[in-house]
Design a protein around this motif. Sequence first.
Motif, PDB file in Angstrom:
ATOM      1  N   PRO A  47       0.766  -1.651  -0.035  1.00 44.25           N
ATOM      2  CA  PRO A  47      -0.624  -0.227  -0.240  1.00 44.25           C
ATOM      3  C   PRO A  47       0.437   1.541   0.216  1.00 44.25           C
ATOM      4  CG  PRO A  47      -0.749  -1.680   1.625  1.00 44.25           C
ATOM      5  CD  PRO A  47       0.826  -2.332   1.089  1.00 44.25           C
ATOM      6  N   ASN A  48       2.256   1.230   0.694  1.00 47.29           N
ATOM      7  CA  ASN A  48       3.258   2.402   0.171  1.00 47.29           C
ATOM      8  C   ASN A  48       4.094   2.520  -0.662  1.00 47.29           C
ATOM      9  OD1 ASN A  48       3.967   4.654   1.273  1.00 47.29           O
ATOM     10  ND2 ASN A  48       5.006   4.071   2.825  1.00 47.29           N
ATOM     11  N   PRO A  49       4.071   2.142  -1.668  1.00 47.46           N
ATOM     12  CA  PRO A  49       4.968   1.675  -2.697  1.00 47.46           C
ATOM     13  C   PRO A  49       6.320   3.022  -2.840  1.00 47.46           C
ATOM     14  CG  PRO A  49       3.379   2.103  -4.415  1.00 47.46           C
ATOM     15  CD  PRO A  49       2.292   2.184  -2.360  1.00 47.46           C
ATOM     16  N   THR A  50       7.429   2.646  -3.894  1.00 41.18           N
ATOM     17  CA  THR A  50       8.255   3.465  -4.009  1.00 41.18           C
ATOM     18  C   THR A  50       7.479   4.098  -5.300  1.00 41.18           C
ATOM     19  OG1 THR A  50       9.991   2.321  -4.322  1.00 41.18           O
ATOM     20  CG2 THR A  50      10.090   2.935  -1.839  1.00 41.18           C
ATOM     21  N   GLU A  51       8.428   4.934  -5.574  1.00 41.71           N
ATOM     22  CA  GLU A  51       8.030   5.076  -7.021  1.00 41.71           C
ATOM     23  C   GLU A  51       9.118   4.194  -8.647  1.00 41.71           C
ATOM     24  OE1 GLU A  51       9.913   8.889 -10.806  1.00 41.71           O
ATOM     25  OE2 GLU A  51       9.455   8.838  -8.701  1.00 41.71           O
ATOM     26  N   GLN A  52      10.304   3.606  -7.468  1.00 41.45           N
ATOM     27  CA  GLN A  52      10.829   2.433  -8.431  1.00 41.45           C
ATOM     28  C   GLN A  52      10.408   1.399  -8.630  1.00 41.45           C
ATOM     29  OE1 GLN A  52      13.488   2.671 -10.653  1.00 41.45           O
ATOM     30  NE2 GLN A  52      13.362   0.867 -10.758  1.00 41.45           N
ATOM     31  N   GLU A  53       9.417   0.784  -7.034  1.00 41.11           N
ATOM     32  CA  GLU A  53       8.191  -0.016  -7.424  1.00 41.11           C
ATOM     33  C   GLU A  53       7.341  -0.006  -8.249  1.00 41.11           C
ATOM     34  OE1 GLU A  53       9.389  -1.592  -2.533  1.00 41.11           O
ATOM     35  OE2 GLU A  53       7.928   0.101  -2.775  1.00 41.11           O
ATOM     36  N   CYS A  54       6.866   1.334  -8.066  1.00 37.99           N
ATOM     37  CA  CYS A  54       5.854   0.948  -9.039  1.00 37.99           C
ATOM     38  C   CYS A  54       6.288   1.302 -10.685  1.00 37.99           C
ATOM     39  CB  CYS A  54       5.283   2.708  -9.510  1.00 37.99           C
ATOM     40  SG  CYS A  54       3.613   3.212  -7.889  1.00 37.99           S
ATOM     41  N   ARG A  55       7.228   1.537 -10.833  1.00 36.29           N
ATOM     42  CA  ARG A  55       7.722   1.215 -12.060  1.00 36.29           C
ATOM     43  C   ARG A  55       8.073   0.049 -12.823  1.00 36.29           C
ATOM     44  NH1 ARG A  55      12.305   6.087 -13.148  1.00 36.29           N
ATOM     45  NH2 ARG A  55      10.454   8.225 -13.152  1.00 36.29           N
ATOM     46  N   GLU A  56       8.611  -0.805 -11.370  1.00 39.43           N
ATOM     47  CA  GLU A  56       8.600  -2.294 -11.980  1.00 39.43           C
ATOM     48  C   GLU A  56       7.677  -3.012 -12.000  1.00 39.43           C
ATOM     49  OE1 GLU A  56      11.033  -3.801  -8.537  1.00 39.43           O
ATOM     50  OE2 GLU A  56      13.309  -2.174  -9.039  1.00 39.43           O
ATOM     51  N   ALA A  57       6.492  -2.438 -11.723  1.00 38.09           N
ATOM     52  CA  ALA A  57       4.903  -3.399 -11.236  1.00 38.09           C
ATOM     53  C   ALA A  57       4.435  -3.429 -12.198  1.00 38.09           C
ATOM     54  CB  ALA A  57       4.366  -2.841  -9.885  1.00 38.09           C
ATOM     55  N   LEU A  58       4.803  -2.423 -13.520  1.00 35.99           N
ATOM     56  CA  LEU A  58       4.311  -2.061 -14.684  1.00 35.99           C
ATOM     57  C   LEU A  58       5.309  -2.215 -15.704  1.00 35.99           C
ATOM     58  CD1 LEU A  58       2.497   1.409 -13.596  1.00 35.99           C
ATOM     59  CD2 LEU A  58       0.778  -0.509 -13.742  1.00 35.99           C
ATOM     60  N   ALA A  59       6.522  -2.751 -15.856  1.00 39.17           N
ATOM     61  CA  ALA A  59       7.099  -2.740 -16.319  1.00 39.17           C
ATOM     62  C   ALA A  59       6.748  -3.576 -17.266  1.00 39.17           C
ATOM     63  CB  ALA A  59       7.924  -3.475 -15.320  1.00 39.17           C
TER      64      ALA A  59
END
Length: 212
Positions: A171-183
């Motif tokens: 529920p509290n991702p970092t920007e990098q984690e968002c990018r990885e999830a949408l890769a």
Amino acid sequence: MYTQESTQATAATLIQAMPSVLDAFPCPICGRVFSSHPLLLRHYASEHPSAIAPVTVTLTLNGRQCEALIEPHWTLQRTLQYRFGLTGTKHMCDKGACGSCTVIMDERAVLACTTLTIECEGKSIQTIEGIAADPKWKPLVDAYCRWDAMQCGYCTPGFLVSAKALLDKNPNPTEQECREALAGNICICGTYPRHATAILEAALQMAKGEQQ
């Protein structure tokens, strides 16, 4: 005019219209309709012995248990579109390369174009319609609209489903984690910088809502 409220209502209506129990079993070859699957199988054995008969599958789809008659080679994307009328799971590359057909299956983002429907028996599946119909995820949809994280919009359902799968786990991702999830999601319009911003804002808004 489309509003988020009307879209939410439309999604809820589509979900309610999905067949929970089949009462007709049409033959896709000759068009005859039977009252049960065993009768359809007998028809295949006598009239179409060289053809592969359709099968039935039961899915838990957007919280509802649904039954469908499909051909064994059908993908989940095809079944969602042609058996349940859920067109938000897009047919694009058909090779598992673009992410436009992403759904959530048993809390994991999967590609519906490379998943056979018969592999999904008994699985819990959520599509973009299920997310749109759930008021809990309004902050995510709002953030995507506010940050204009779409242009043509064709890929947007897949991005939103992937984003929701991320926020379910983190529920509290970092920007990098968002990018990885949408890769695994491709946008031909090039809206990539906006997605992480929208997800981070939605996560913040949802955290505030839970605290109130």
